[in-house]
Motif scaffolding. Structure first.
Motif, mmCIF file in Angstrom:
data_model
loop_
_atom_site.group_PDB
_atom_site.id
_atom_site.type_symbol
_atom_site.label_atom_id
_atom_site.label_comp_id
_atom_site.label_asym_id
_atom_site.label_seq_id
_atom_site.Cartn_x
_atom_site.Cartn_y
_atom_site.Cartn_z
ATOM 1 N N LYS A 127 0.765 -1.281 -0.041
ATOM 2 C CA LYS A 127 0.080 0.124 -0.036
ATOM 3 C C LYS A 127 0.777 1.337 0.069
ATOM 4 N N CYS A 128 0.476 2.379 -0.511
ATOM 5 C CA CYS A 128 0.854 3.606 -0.563
ATOM 6 C C CYS A 128 1.172 4.123 1.097
ATOM 7 N N PHE A 129 2.414 4.493 1.012
ATOM 8 C CA PHE A 129 2.702 4.961 2.526
ATOM 9 C C PHE A 129 2.029 5.977 2.901
ATOM 10 N N TYR A 130 1.457 6.998 2.057
ATOM 11 C CA TYR A 130 0.754 8.281 2.328
ATOM 12 C C TYR A 130 -0.615 8.036 2.408
ATOM 13 N N CYS A 131 -1.057 7.473 1.266
ATOM 14 C CA CYS A 131 -2.657 7.472 1.216
ATOM 15 C C CYS A 131 -3.256 6.236 1.430
ATOM 16 N N GLY A 132 -2.439 5.221 1.411
ATOM 17 C CA GLY A 132 -3.124 3.670 1.893
ATOM 18 C C GLY A 132 -3.556 2.917 0.836
ATOM 19 N N ALA B 257 5.459 4.870 -2.547
ATOM 20 C CA ALA B 257 4.174 5.868 -2.802
ATOM 21 C C ALA B 257 3.579 5.679 -4.055
ATOM 22 N N CYS B 258 2.198 5.556 -4.130
ATOM 23 C CA CYS B 258 1.367 5.728 -5.361
ATOM 24 C C CYS B 258 1.942 6.864 -6.227
ATOM 25 N N SER B 259 1.823 6.838 -7.478
ATOM 26 C CA SER B 259 2.335 7.760 -8.393
ATOM 27 C C SER B 259 1.592 9.052 -8.210
ATOM 28 N N THR B 260 0.612 8.982 -7.877
ATOM 29 C CA THR B 260 -0.451 10.123 -7.660
ATOM 30 C C THR B 260 -0.072 11.069 -6.524
ATOM 31 N N CYS B 261 0.237 10.304 -5.360
ATOM 32 C CA CYS B 261 0.964 10.979 -4.067
ATOM 33 C C CYS B 261 2.327 11.460 -4.380
ATOM 34 N N ASN B 262 3.144 10.534 -5.041
ATOM 35 C CA ASN B 262 4.488 10.960 -5.496
ATOM 36 C C ASN B 262 4.540 12.198 -6.109
HETATM 37 ZN ZN LIG Z 1 -0.822 7.551 -2.337
#
Ligand SMILES: [Zn+2]
Length: 251
Positions: free
Chosen positions: A145-150, A180-185
């Motif tokens: 999972k993305c570290f930031y948004c899960g 992280a997911c590309s959106t968050c990154n």
């Molecule tokens: Zn994310």
């Protein structure tokens, strides 16, 4: 004569910020002999290695022998702790100053005299290394999972993100990297995640340290939660105040 020294010992244990600024002013001034780029490159390399273990160097004579000990035989350099903390606190402005003075110096040898391009070149002197190796390490220990948004991430959308922005830390160390997911990154970019993520990051690093194979890594050996907290606050003091939060969080 100082560049010929093989061993130098620090003369003062305690320095004020004002005294250290005076040293830097001297280094950047025409009074300091800048016949080559080595002083600037040394300052850059100290800045780039603030969060690693060993640094080496040659600005000893200019600073009244107060900033560090060095021993060329052992290839060691020990920074004065006051100076070390000074460089952490004023890291960003020192980077700018050093890049600027290095550019001014290089400009003399640049036919076009194009300082704008030159500054870009100087900024990129220290290239970030490939993050692929870190992805390999992190991907085997995280929950997908993305570290930031899960959000659950597919491998092709997984990015390795510098928790403390790369432009500040200027180093790739496992304890500062997350998947992280590309959106968050992409939306986080050069920003600092807001403070609650600092605790999440400390917890994440605790779990990395609990794994022997990761704990013995050279970059993890220099990690401490205090260092991460200090670094977070130093980056805020250095102007990273546009705090980022993910657009949508999956709890
Ligand atoms: Zn994310």
């Amino acid at each position: 004569m100082s560049h010929k020294l093989q061993v130098g010992e620090m003369k003062a244990a305690y320095l004020t910020d004002k005294e250290i600024w005076a040293h830097f002013n001297f280094i950047y001034s025409p009074k300091s002999k800048n016949s080559t780029t080595y002083k600037f490159v040394l300052i850059k390399s100290i800045l780039e290695n603030l969060y690693k273990i060993n640094v080496m160097g040659a600005i000893y004579g200019d600073t009244g022998c107060t900033i560090y000990d060095f021993d060329n035989g052992k290839e060691q350099l020990k920074l004065n702790s006051t100076f070390y903390s000074f460089m952490q606190r004023f890291q960003r402005v020192l980077n700018y100053l050093t890049n600027y003075h290095l550019a001014l110096f290089l400009e003399k040898f640049n036919e076009k005299g194009d300082t704008t391009n030159l500054l870009l070149k100087v900024e990129n002197v220290s290239k970030r290394s490939s993050l692929d190796q870190f992805y390999q390490v992190l991907s085997s220990f995280y929950n997908g999972k993305c570290f930031y948004c899960g959000k659950t991430i597919k491998k092709e959308n997984a990015h390795v993100d510098h928790f403390i922005p790369w432009s500040f830390v200027q180093a790739d160390q496992l304890w500062n990297l997350v998947i992280a997911c590309s959106t968050c990154n992409l939306s986080k970019s050069d920003k600092l995640a807001n403070e609650p993520f600092l605790e999440t990051m400390i917890d994440r690093n605790e779990s990395l340290i609990s794994i022997t194979a990761l704990r013995i890594r050279e970059d993890m050996q220099v990690y401490s939660s205090k260092k991460l907290k200090d670094l977070y606050h130093f980056s805020v003091e250095n102007g990273f105040t546009d705090f980022w939060v993910p657009k949508k969080m999956i709890l």
